[in-house]
Design an enzyme around this catalytic site. Sequence first.
Site, PDB file in Angstrom:
ATOM      1  N   LYS A 162       1.048  -1.318  -0.185  1.00 15.41           N
ATOM      2  CA  LYS A 162       0.165   0.139  -0.045  1.00 15.41           C
ATOM      3  C   LYS A 162       0.850   1.232   0.184  1.00 15.41           C
ATOM      4  CE  LYS A 162      -4.139  -1.821   0.224  1.00 15.41           C
ATOM      5  NZ  LYS A 162      -5.117  -1.493  -0.849  1.00 15.41           N
ATOM      6  N   ASP A 190      -0.087  -0.579  -4.579  1.00 15.38           N
ATOM      7  CA  ASP A 190      -1.410  -0.266  -4.683  1.00 15.38           C
ATOM      8  C   ASP A 190      -1.588   1.260  -4.051  1.00 15.38           C
ATOM      9  OD1 ASP A 190      -4.371   0.093  -4.799  1.00 15.38           O
ATOM     10  OD2 ASP A 190      -4.600  -1.662  -3.568  1.00 15.38           O
ATOM     11  N   GLU A 218      -1.533  -0.723  -8.961  1.00 13.61           N
ATOM     12  CA  GLU A 218      -2.877  -0.700  -9.024  1.00 13.61           C
ATOM     13  C   GLU A 218      -3.372   0.788  -8.753  1.00 13.61           C
ATOM     14  OE1 GLU A 218      -6.417  -2.957  -6.208  1.00 13.61           O
ATOM     15  OE2 GLU A 218      -4.331  -3.712  -6.218  1.00 13.61           O
ATOM     16  N   ASP A 243      -8.607  -0.757 -10.742  1.00 10.40           N
ATOM     17  CA  ASP A 243      -9.415  -1.160  -9.653  1.00 10.40           C
ATOM     18  C   ASP A 243     -10.593  -0.342  -9.468  1.00 10.40           C
ATOM     19  OD1 ASP A 243     -10.458  -2.370  -7.453  1.00 10.40           O
ATOM     20  OD2 ASP A 243      -8.907  -1.513  -6.097  1.00 10.40           O
ATOM     21  N   LYS A 267     -13.769  -7.158  -8.287  1.00 11.80           N
ATOM     22  CA  LYS A 267     -13.988  -7.464  -6.744  1.00 11.80           C
ATOM     23  C   LYS A 267     -15.418  -7.670  -6.787  1.00 11.80           C
ATOM     24  CE  LYS A 267     -10.060  -4.755  -4.732  1.00 11.80           C
ATOM     25  NZ  LYS A 267      -9.626  -3.404  -3.860  1.00 11.80           N
TER      26      LYS A 267
END
Length: 363
Positions: A162, A190, A218, A243, A267
Site C-alpha cells: 500500500k 496499490d 494498482e 481497480d 471485486k
Amino acid sequence: MKIKEIKVGKITVPLKKSFKTALRTVHSIEDIVVKVVTDTGHVAYGEAAPTAVITGDTNGSIRCAIEDYIAPQIIGLDIENMEEIMTRIDKSIIKNTSAKAAVDIAIYDLFGQLYNAPLYKLLGGYKKEIISDLTISVNEPSEMAEDSIDAVKRGYKTLKIKVGLDSKMDMERIKAIRDAVGYNIDLRLDANQGWKPKEAVMLLRKMEDKGFNIELVEQPVLASDLDGLKFVTDNVNIPILADESVFSPEDAVKIIQNRAADLINIKLMKTGGIHNALKICSVAEIYGVECMIGCMLESKLSVSAAAHLAASKKIITKIDLDGPGLCKEDPIIGGPEFNDYRIILNDDGGLGFKEIRNLSFSS
C-alpha cells in the site's frame, strides 16, 4: 428449491493489526451478512463489506437495500431460475453493489447446493488451487519492511504494498522492502488513487531506473480520471491495473477500448456479485486482457465466493484474496481451505459452509 426467507445480520472479526491505505484505517471487519433459507431447508450466506470511501456503501445502507428493496423482489423465486433472480437483484435498486453482492453470493451458493457441486466447477472448473498475495499496510518504511519479512516467513511469494500517501516516502518504502526481502519476491503496488498522473509517472520511472522490479501498479490516480490513468499507462513500462475505475462490465469495456490500463481488477463488492463479475471476465477474454481478483476487508465468507470465481476462470491470472490472512480469527466453518497464501477449493456443494460463528441477527 425456492427462496423462502432472507435475514440480515452482522459479523465482527478483529484484524491482526490495523489495515492502513491512502484512503482509510480499519481495526476490525464489521460486515453485513445475509442468510437465505429455501423451502427445502437449504441455507446459504453472503457478506457485504461497508467500504464507504470506495463503493459508497455503509452498514446502514446495505441493510436497508437488502431488506427493503432486494429481498422483496426475489422471495418465492426458484433457485433454478438464476437469470430472473439476478435480473431482479440488478434492477431492484441502482448502485448499492455491496448489498447486491451479499445476496448474489448466497444465491450462487444455493445454486451449487442444488446440483451438489462446488461452485467453481459450475462456473468453469479451471483449477482447484490458487495462490494469493498478502497486503502490507502503508506505514513507516521500517515497519513495512518488518511486515514484509514476516509475510515471506509465512510463505508468501507476492506482496501487495500500500502506497499513495506521499510519493517521496513511497520511494523509501519500496526501497526498504526490497532491501528486506530481496528480489525473489514479487511486489505489487496499490496507490488507492493517491497520486496525480504526472507524479505517478515520475515516481514509477524512478522505480524502473532503480531496478525495483515492480510487477504492477494498482489504481495510481483518481477513479474518475480515465485520461490520467491512460497517461500513466502510456508513459511507464510497469503494467497498470484498473481497480476503483471498474465497477461494471461497461466500465471494463471503456477501460479496455481506450487502453487506459493493462489489467482489470475484479471485486465482488464493486461488481454487485458473481453474476456481473462473470460478464467482466467475458469482456476481458474477448480482448485478451488478464484480470486480478481482489477483495475489500472481508471475512472468509465472501472471499470464498471470490476464490471460487478465481479458480473457475483462466482469464483471472492474479489473486489478491488475503482478507482471511489479515484476520485474527476465522468464524467461518467449512468452505475453501485458506492456508495463508494457498487456497484450496472445497469439494462439497456450493461454497461448502457448515457454520458461521459469532453471527448476530437483530430481532
